[in-house]
Design an enzyme around this catalytic site. Structure first.
Site, PDB file in Angstrom:
ATOM      1  N   HIS A  34       0.862  -1.191   0.000  1.00 26.42           N
ATOM      2  CA  HIS A  34       0.000   0.000   0.000  1.00 26.42           C
ATOM      3  C   HIS A  34       0.893   1.235   0.000  1.00 26.42           C
ATOM      4  O   HIS A  34       2.139   1.111  -0.079  1.00 26.42           O
ATOM      5  CB  HIS A  34      -0.950  -0.030   1.201  1.00 26.42           C
ATOM      6  CG  HIS A  34      -0.266  -0.313   2.501  1.00 26.42           C
ATOM      7  ND1 HIS A  34       0.635   0.555   3.070  1.00 26.42           N
ATOM      8  CD2 HIS A  34      -0.331  -1.378   3.340  1.00 26.42           C
ATOM      9  CE1 HIS A  34       1.080   0.047   4.201  1.00 26.42           C
ATOM     10  NE2 HIS A  34       0.525  -1.135   4.391  1.00 26.42           N
ATOM     11  N   HIS A  37       4.045   1.207   2.214  1.00 27.17           N
ATOM     12  CA  HIS A  37       5.211   0.512   1.654  1.00 27.17           C
ATOM     13  C   HIS A  37       5.844   1.357   0.544  1.00 27.17           C
ATOM     14  O   HIS A  37       7.065   1.446   0.451  1.00 27.17           O
ATOM     15  CB  HIS A  37       4.794  -0.828   1.029  1.00 27.17           C
ATOM     16  CG  HIS A  37       4.265  -1.835   1.990  1.00 27.17           C
ATOM     17  ND1 HIS A  37       2.947  -2.227   2.012  1.00 27.17           N
ATOM     18  CD2 HIS A  37       4.873  -2.536   2.967  1.00 27.17           C
ATOM     19  CE1 HIS A  37       2.775  -3.142   2.944  1.00 27.17           C
ATOM     20  NE2 HIS A  37       3.918  -3.345   3.546  1.00 27.17           N
ATOM     21  N   GLN A  61       6.592 -16.103  11.498  1.00 28.92           N
ATOM     22  CA  GLN A  61       6.261 -15.011  12.419  1.00 28.92           C
ATOM     23  C   GLN A  61       4.770 -14.949  12.759  1.00 28.92           C
ATOM     24  O   GLN A  61       4.338 -14.065  13.470  1.00 28.92           O
ATOM     25  CB  GLN A  61       6.762 -13.675  11.880  1.00 28.92           C
ATOM     26  CG  GLN A  61       6.005 -13.133  10.673  1.00 28.92           C
ATOM     27  CD  GLN A  61       6.686 -11.901  10.114  1.00 28.92           C
ATOM     28  OE1 GLN A  61       7.707 -11.982   9.440  1.00 28.92           O
ATOM     29  NE2 GLN A  61       6.127 -10.726  10.393  1.00 28.92           N
ATOM     30  N   GLU A 148       7.635   2.814  10.764  1.00 29.84           N
ATOM     31  CA  GLU A 148       7.517   3.026  12.214  1.00 29.84           C
ATOM     32  C   GLU A 148       6.177   2.575  12.772  1.00 29.84           C
ATOM     33  O   GLU A 148       5.987   2.561  13.977  1.00 29.84           O
ATOM     34  CB  GLU A 148       7.711   4.506  12.543  1.00 29.84           C
ATOM     35  CG  GLU A 148       9.158   4.874  12.660  1.00 29.84           C
ATOM     36  CD  GLU A 148       9.374   6.268  13.193  1.00 29.84           C
ATOM     37  OE1 GLU A 148       8.535   7.150  12.897  1.00 29.84           O
ATOM     38  OE2 GLU A 148      10.372   6.469  13.893  1.00 29.84           O
ATOM     39  N   LYS A 149       5.250   2.213  11.872  1.00 30.42           N
ATOM     40  CA  LYS A 149       3.979   1.698  12.383  1.00 30.42           C
ATOM     41  C   LYS A 149       4.258   0.497  13.291  1.00 30.42           C
ATOM     42  O   LYS A 149       3.657   0.363  14.345  1.00 30.42           O
ATOM     43  CB  LYS A 149       3.063   1.291  11.231  1.00 30.42           C
ATOM     44  CG  LYS A 149       1.791   0.712  11.738  1.00 30.42           C
ATOM     45  CD  LYS A 149       0.837   0.425  10.624  1.00 30.42           C
ATOM     46  CE  LYS A 149      -0.198  -0.543  11.108  1.00 30.42           C
ATOM     47  NZ  LYS A 149       0.399  -1.890  11.277  1.00 30.42           N
TER      48      LYS A 149
HETATM   49  O1  PAF Z   1       6.856  -5.709   8.811  1.00 30.29           O
HETATM   50  C1  PAF Z   1       6.708  -6.692   8.049  1.00 30.29           C
HETATM   51  O2  PAF Z   1       6.016  -6.617   7.039  1.00 30.29           O
HETATM   52  C2  PAF Z   1       7.399  -8.001   8.379  1.00 30.29           C
HETATM   53  O3  PAF Z   1       7.417  -8.231   9.760  1.00 30.29           O
HETATM   54  C3  PAF Z   1       8.816  -8.100   7.802  1.00 30.29           C
HETATM   55  C4  PAF Z   1       9.765  -7.074   8.397  1.00 30.29           C
HETATM   56  C5  PAF Z   1       8.754  -7.918   6.286  1.00 30.29           C
HETATM   57  C6  PAF Z   1       9.406  -9.488   8.078  1.00 30.29           C
HETATM   58  O4  PAF Z   1       8.618 -10.495   7.508  1.00 30.29           O
END
Ligand code: PAF
Length: 282
Positions: A34, A37, A61, A148-149
């Site tokens: 979006h 990014h 994650q 920073e979000k």
């Molecule tokens: O912030 C994100 O989108 C993810 O945590 C990252 C840093 C790309 C790692 O997968």
């Protein structure tokens, strides 16, 4: 823009750039790009000769399988955005390419990775460190850009980069907001129109709390934010922590830290969608 799928292809492109003495910026993402990014990518393009953007929905994650399953996947649209921003290399690997074997490394950076999101999403920051450390090692960027979000994520990544001796500069970039104040997030697209209409109330309460904080204690300010948001039907605060922006530890009085940030996570709607945001008090 070159779209690479394997580490070998990625490193072949980078070898050319390095041989020509070019600087490299890295923007790690999980796709569903979006304007937030895009602002990171544009900044990297401005500040480096070559910008690599990784698009990888990192399973390690996600501590909630449903969250991973419903995460938006929009590779073609993502590549169009990256072309438009002027990125030179997209790296969009498969899970097998990144994790041919399970990653058994364990990262621990207390208290940074233990508080707030760390306490509520077990394993989340470990997974973030697994993928980001791999990307840093493969790309060897001069600079890496993070929004920073995800305020806490940047603090954890800084610790990991220092711990593993990566020589890059980590560049935190300001939150990009919708016109009504909602912090941009890939998860916003999962909100129904009625949920989307409620979501801006989160930032509204955070902004109002800055004024409230001028004449109230930390505990009263936390109470103010939580009750104001919980009063909106469809929103439910998971936590609101007012912390020292460097240590991420809770503060009890405003003069306890030189820089102070309030970090919030709110459940929105029926599914529910988890939204995070923060505000700086000083
Ligand atoms: O912030 C994100 O989108 C993810 O945590 C990252 C840093 C790309 C790692 O997968």
């Amino acid at each position: 823009m070159k779209v690479t799928k394997t580490i070998k292809e990625l490193q072949a492109c980078l070898a050319e750039a390095r041989a020509a003495g070019k600087t490299v910026g890295l923007v790690p993402t999980m796709g569903a790009l979006h304007a937030g990014h895009a602002s990171l990518v544009r900044r990297s393009v401005d500040e480096n000769d070559v910008t690599v953007v990784s698009i990888f929905l990192n399973p390690t994650q996600f501590n909630d399988a449903r969250d991973l399953e419903r995460y938006p996947r929009t590779l073609d649209a993502d590549c169009a955005i990256l072309e438009d921003c002027g990125a030179q290399i997209a790296f969009a690997p498969s899970v097998e390419e990144i994790y041919p074997e399970p990653d058994t490394r364990h990262f621990s950076y207390p208290p940074t990775d233990e508080v707030m999101e760390g306490a509520r999403r077990p394993g989340h920051f470990n997974g973030v460190c697994q993928i980001v450390s791999k990307l840093f090692a493969w790309v060897e960027p001069d600079q890496a850009y993070f929004g920073e979000k995800d305020f806490q994520q940047i603090a954890v990544i800084r610790r990991m980069a220092a711990d593993l001796g990566f020589k890059l500069k980590i560049v935190p970039c300001p939150v990009v907001r919708e016109a009504d104040g909602l912090a941009m997030s890939s998860r916003n697209t999962l909100l129904s129109p009625s949920e989307r209409a409620l979501a801006p109330r989160i930032y509204e309460a955070l902004v109002a709390s800055r004024y409230f904080a001028q004449s109230h204690s930390v505990a009263q300010t936390i109470q103010y934010v939580v009750s104001r948001i919980n009063a909106v039907e469809g929103l439910c605060v998971e936590y609101y922590s007012i912390v020292d922006a460097d240590s991420l530890l809770d503060i009890r009085s405003w003069d306890e830290a030189a820089s102070v940030v309030g970090c919030i996570t709110v459940y929105c709607g029926e599914k529910p969608i988890r939204l995070i945001d923060h505000i700086r008090y000083k």
